[in-house]
Design a protein around this motif. Sequence first.
Motif, mmCIF file in Angstrom:
data_model
loop_
_atom_site.group_PDB
_atom_site.id
_atom_site.type_symbol
_atom_site.label_atom_id
_atom_site.label_comp_id
_atom_site.label_asym_id
_atom_site.label_seq_id
_atom_site.Cartn_x
_atom_site.Cartn_y
_atom_site.Cartn_z
ATOM 1 N N THR A 1 0.845 -1.169 0.000
ATOM 2 C CA THR A 1 0.000 0.000 0.000
ATOM 3 C C THR A 1 0.888 1.230 0.000
ATOM 4 O O THR A 1 1.850 1.296 0.751
ATOM 5 C CB THR A 1 -0.899 0.025 1.251
ATOM 6 N N MET A 2 0.553 2.215 -0.854
ATOM 7 C CA MET A 2 1.395 3.390 -1.014
ATOM 8 C C MET A 2 0.665 4.603 -0.462
ATOM 9 O O MET A 2 -0.533 4.785 -0.698
ATOM 10 C CB MET A 2 1.748 3.597 -2.490
ATOM 11 N N MET A 3 1.406 5.416 0.271
ATOM 12 C CA MET A 3 0.847 6.663 0.776
ATOM 13 C C MET A 3 1.849 7.784 0.557
ATOM 14 O O MET A 3 3.067 7.566 0.606
ATOM 15 C CB MET A 3 0.461 6.525 2.235
ATOM 16 N N LEU A 4 1.326 8.975 0.301
ATOM 17 C CA LEU A 4 2.160 10.129 -0.008
ATOM 18 C C LEU A 4 2.403 10.949 1.238
ATOM 19 O O LEU A 4 1.470 11.256 1.988
ATOM 20 C CB LEU A 4 1.481 10.991 -1.080
ATOM 21 N N VAL A 5 3.665 11.313 1.448
ATOM 22 C CA VAL A 5 4.047 12.191 2.554
ATOM 23 C C VAL A 5 4.546 13.488 1.932
ATOM 24 O O VAL A 5 5.661 13.548 1.409
ATOM 25 C CB VAL A 5 5.136 11.553 3.437
ATOM 26 N N GLY A 6 3.734 14.523 1.970
ATOM 27 C CA GLY A 6 4.081 15.803 1.361
ATOM 28 C C GLY A 6 2.921 16.355 0.551
ATOM 29 O O GLY A 6 1.912 15.677 0.326
ATOM 30 N N ASP A 7 3.074 17.593 0.080
ATOM 31 C CA ASP A 7 2.033 18.285 -0.670
ATOM 32 C C ASP A 7 2.462 18.427 -2.121
ATOM 33 O O ASP A 7 3.500 19.024 -2.422
ATOM 34 C CB ASP A 7 1.777 19.661 -0.053
ATOM 35 N N VAL A 8 1.668 17.872 -3.034
ATOM 36 C CA VAL A 8 1.960 17.955 -4.470
ATOM 37 C C VAL A 8 0.806 18.557 -5.243
ATOM 38 O O VAL A 8 0.812 18.568 -6.473
ATOM 39 C CB VAL A 8 2.293 16.554 -5.034
ATOM 40 N N SER A 9 -0.187 19.068 -4.559
ATOM 41 C CA SER A 9 -1.376 19.600 -5.229
ATOM 42 C C SER A 9 -1.021 20.794 -6.109
ATOM 43 O O SER A 9 -0.316 21.722 -5.683
ATOM 44 C CB SER A 9 -2.417 20.011 -4.178
ATOM 45 N N GLU A 10 -1.489 20.741 -7.369
ATOM 46 C CA GLU A 10 -1.285 21.806 -8.357
ATOM 47 C C GLU A 10 0.201 22.076 -8.606
ATOM 48 O O GLU A 10 0.598 23.206 -8.857
ATOM 49 C CB GLU A 10 -1.971 23.096 -7.894
ATOM 50 N N ARG A 11 1.010 21.031 -8.555
ATOM 51 C CA ARG A 11 2.444 21.194 -8.785
ATOM 52 C C ARG A 11 2.952 20.149 -9.774
ATOM 53 O O ARG A 11 2.337 19.102 -9.970
ATOM 54 C CB ARG A 11 3.222 21.056 -7.474
#
Length: 430
Positions: free
Chosen positions: A315-325
């Motif tokens: 299972t993969m989860m994202l650590v950080g903000d990538v919205s609109e980038r």
Amino acid sequence: MVRNIVILGGNSHPAFVSKVCEFLGVPPAQRVLTKFSSGETRCEIQDSVRGKDVYIIQSFGSANDTPFANGVNDFFIELCIMVSACKMGSAKRVTAVLPIFPYSRQPDLPYVRAGAPRRGVQQGSVDEHGSVNGVASAAGSVNGGTDTVPATPGPNIPRTDGLDTMLDSATLAGAEGTTTSQTTTTRYTTHDYENASLAVALQSKSHYKQWSAQAGSLVADLLTCSGADRVVTCDLHESSYQGFFDIPVDNLFGRKLLQQYIRLNIENWRDAVIVSPDAGGAKRATAIADNLGMPFALIHKERRTTNFTERQKATMMLVGDVSERVCILIDDLIDTGNTIIRAAKLLKKEGAVKVYALLTHGIFSGDALARINASAVDRVVVTNTVAQDRHLAALCPKLEVLDISTLFAEAIRRVHHGESISVLFRDELV
């Protein structure tokens, strides 16, 4: 022009050898490297190497269109035979130049710490000493240990019934001074195989990793024993691999080339996010992010199992903000492309505008290119450490190849002249 140097190339990547020789101003040495009808490799060095500084360039990866090689193993045998041939020809020094190192993803780890090949007894309760219903478990602690068979009977551990019966009879006969015949037919062993409550200890855990031969130190020993005096490679998958050698190993980095691509080809790159597709490549990605002053994000991959028969699912989860980038995935290699494809899908789901994948080695085995074309990845950028002619001919519009041959040519020149190559490891600050 570099003098007193010989450049030899294998069958894996002739174009790379030509570019290195062009940079150094020397022609590639003449050699015969084919196969006999039986499939054995034939090698003949046609130029003199006596007293020369020899550099043998051999890449790896998937098999190319060369009729004399069928893949990584053939390329490695070619390399070992060429090294041995040069040493037999009285070469002063033989350096193996390997743009991508074979078997670098197989370090010598017999099993992971959580994957010891056994599990605790399920019947009854287990106390802090590893005992089951007051009896010490043959598997020891449930959470650790390395034994693959039940422990030899010791203090406070009951022996098998057959062994106890025979010992009691022998003791009684010795005490009475008479000879008694053994009438029991119960078999016994030195281990508790006959104890039904401990038989389950031999069953594997759900996360048990099968014991297998690890080729890390073996490949290093084969290359060293063939006569190599030095190894020059790039972006080892496991940096600990260098410790398997008794000879110098120069591990070059391709991140300077990737950083240059980011600055010149990605619009508004300062607002983009460097993303590591897994925890193992976090150090590699953060080095680029820190040097360019860019934000960093990490994709954490966790493997869990639901029962003993199913395989581990990640299972993969994202650590950080990538919205609109714009997101830039950084890794050392891409093989089947599964990790990069899943990471790109997750980034697009989290609101990423565009996803680049920058990697040093592009192996692209199997149907990797077809899967990339149908994936959420917008651009895949690799270097030419692996021959990419066949991959480019597959009409993959998302694939772009960078030339890293000048880095290896400069490393060869510096090693030949006895100059420091530490400058090749430094990053240019922006």
